[in-house]
Design a protein around this motif. Structure first.
Motif, PDB file in Angstrom:
ATOM      1  N   GLU A  27       0.848  -1.204   0.000  1.00 52.71           N
ATOM      2  CA  GLU A  27       0.000   0.000   0.000  1.00 52.71           C
ATOM      3  C   GLU A  27       0.876   1.244   0.000  1.00 52.71           C
ATOM      4  N   GLY A  45      -7.716   2.561   1.464  1.00 48.99           N
ATOM      5  CA  GLY A  45      -7.934   3.188   0.158  1.00 48.99           C
ATOM      6  C   GLY A  45      -9.158   4.081   0.123  1.00 48.99           C
ATOM      7  N   THR A  95     -12.070   2.789  -0.373  1.00 47.21           N
ATOM      8  CA  THR A  95     -13.167   1.979   0.160  1.00 47.21           C
ATOM      9  C   THR A  95     -13.603   2.467   1.535  1.00 47.21           C
ATOM     10  N   VAL A  99       4.140   0.204  -5.538  1.00 49.71           N
ATOM     11  CA  VAL A  99       4.638  -0.626  -6.640  1.00 49.71           C
ATOM     12  C   VAL A  99       4.887   0.291  -7.826  1.00 49.71           C
ATOM     13  N   SER A 139      -2.532   4.635 -10.953  1.00 50.70           N
ATOM     14  CA  SER A 139      -1.213   4.086 -11.294  1.00 50.70           C
ATOM     15  C   SER A 139      -1.284   2.636 -11.778  1.00 50.70           C
ATOM     16  N   GLU A 182     -12.055  -0.999  -8.603  1.00 47.99           N
ATOM     17  CA  GLU A 182     -12.267   0.162  -9.470  1.00 47.99           C
ATOM     18  C   GLU A 182     -11.250   0.264 -10.609  1.00 47.99           C
TER      19      GLU A 182
END
Ligand code: ADP
Length: 448
Positions: A34, A41, A43, A156, A221, A412
């Protein structure tokens, strides 16, 4: 030396956490990565609930529903642009996803309704609180119980791919040090791009200047990383603006307030549309008003039925008064106009028929219990329906509809399920349904 995992999950929203839990339960060695300092996030900001038809909890409440109707209403709400195969899978698996949550001690047993649906099928916590915080805290408990590795403030930068399969990821930590994590499977659950203004404006120039309801990490991203591997995208220009956003805080006023009986009133003191229409249509009507904003108006009974209302009051942007005329005075609205609007709406509730705008759902009760409340709202960028293409296994597809080996995507970041307009309550369903499925498929791939 690089660390080795079976499954790397990118993103700690609902899709990533559900995927990680499921992959772990199928025997995989899992890590969640994360980029933000906190888990959850976008959510965690989800408000209204999780849609599903033919569930145990609907049956317990005597609500008759059908998967077929859920399918049709979602397709209509999405302007028939939804990928029919993914939507079928979504509707089919939704009740199982409700049970998956219940078996992980996340019970969504109260039920309400959102715009574009004709039946109460939006599942939420028993105490009628916002779904996001409840969901994330429940999922985090499950992650902790399983001792799944979570790397925060680690992003990442690249998905590594060699000899026709995924081999791992390159991560960059909070000190800007980069390293490689080896993995047999990678699940991309990085969410949407509503908080990436440049990307939003690239696809929808007219949305420049709109506030967004999203957290800072919603930058898209994952889409860019997957495109580098050849992934195809769909519906990138389908960006949802949510009609009811408090503009000074960018705080979303949940659809469950309208679902609980609230109305929308213009500065002139008049209703102007069916409040229970889909988000795209309600937003367009607000933008067409001279002020490009409106008021959510409700009474004490609506407040008592919805925990979110107290949160809004606590945040200080709710105007309240014991009587409608005093409320009107406080918000610079014509007193007679507001009183007449309430009286007329209350008559529609009485007769269960809206002669003016055809609101057919959530005509819950007359708005006549003081105090009365008003929140000034206007639309804000809320959800990106577009994203990468997947098949019904959540495997990421290239432009020839061929699977990119070892890579799954859920939530999403994926496009196609919601078509041109996502229905409220369908994002939480999406992340749990396809998140758990991605976890299952990624774990099986790692065993291969
Ligand atoms: P969903 O609803 O699909 O689960 P969310 O927006 O809730 O999506 O969660 C996506 C998460 O992914 C966010 O917490 C976001 O910060 C995180 N994220 C996005 N891009 C990256 C990345 N490149 N590396 C690590 N985490 C990322």
């Amino acid at each position: 030396a690089p660390q080795n995992y079976d499954v790397v999950v990118i993103g700690s929203g609902g899709a990533g956490l559900a995927a990680a839990i499921q992959a772990c339960d199928e025997g995989a060695h899992v890590v969640i990565i994360e980029k933000m300092p906190t888990i959850g996030g976008n959510t965690i900001k989800a408000s209204v609930g999780m849609n599903a038809a033919e569930t145990r909890f609907q049956k317990l409440k005597g609500i008759e529903d059908s998967k077929e109707l859920f399918y049709e209403e979602t397709l209509k709400g999405g302007k028939f642009k939804n990928n029919p195969i993914l939507l079928r899978e979504f509707v089919e698996l939704a009740p199982e996803a409700i049970e998956w949550l219940a078996s992980h001690e996340i019970e969504l047993n109260d039920i309400t309704i959102t715009g574009g649906m004709s039946i109460d099928r939006t599942h939420r916590p028993a105490d009628r609180s916002a779904v996001g915080g409840f969901l994330i805290s429940g999922l985090v408990k499950n992650v902790n119980k399983r001792n799944i590795d979570v790397l925060l403030e680690t992003s990442v930068a690249e998905i590594l791919f060699e000899n026709d399969t995924v081999t791992g990821v390159k991560v960059v930590d909070e000190y800007n040090d980069s390293r490689i994590l080896n993995a047999k499977s990678v699940i991309v659950a990085t969410g949407g791009f509503s908080a990436n203004r440049e990307m939003v404006v690239k696809y929808r120039p007219e949305l420049d200047g709109f506030v967004t309801t999203n957290h800072k990490g919603a930058t898209g991203s994952g889409i860019a990383m997957l495109q580098k591997l050849g992934a195809d995208t769909v519906d990138m220009g389908e960006i949802q603006i949510h009609p009811t956003v408090e503009q000074t805080t960018s705080y979303l006023i949940s659809e469950s307030i309208r679902g609980g009986g609230a109305i929308l009133v213009s500065q002139e003191g008049k209703r102007f549309f069916n409040e229970m229409e889909t988000r795209d249509k309600v937003s367009a009507e607000i933008i067409a008003l001279p002020e490009k904003s409106a008021w959510v108006i409700f009474d004490e009974q609506v407040r008592l039925n919805n925990k979110a209302a107290d949160e809004y009051i606590g945040r200080g942007f709710v105007v309240s008064a014991p009587f409608p005329n005093e409320l009107a005075l406080k918000i610079n609205m014509d007193q007679d106009a507001l009183q007449q609007t309430l009286a007329r709406y209350n008559q529609f509730v009485e007769q269960q028929h809206d002669d003016d705008f055809g609101r057919a759902t959530a005509l819950r009760h007359p708005l006549n219990h003081g105090p009365f409340y008003a929140i000034r709202i206007a639309p804000g960028v809320h959800h990106t329906m577009g994203g990468v293409t997947i098949n019904t296994d959540t495997a990421v597809l290239d432009s020839h509809k061929q699977v990119i080996d070892g890579v799954w995507a859920a939530g999403e970041v994926v496009g196609g399920i919601h078509g041109a307009n996502r229905i409220g309550g369908n994002a939480v369903a999406d992340i749990i349904i396809f998140g758990t499925l991605a976890g299952r498929r990624a774990a099986a791939h790692a065993r291969r």
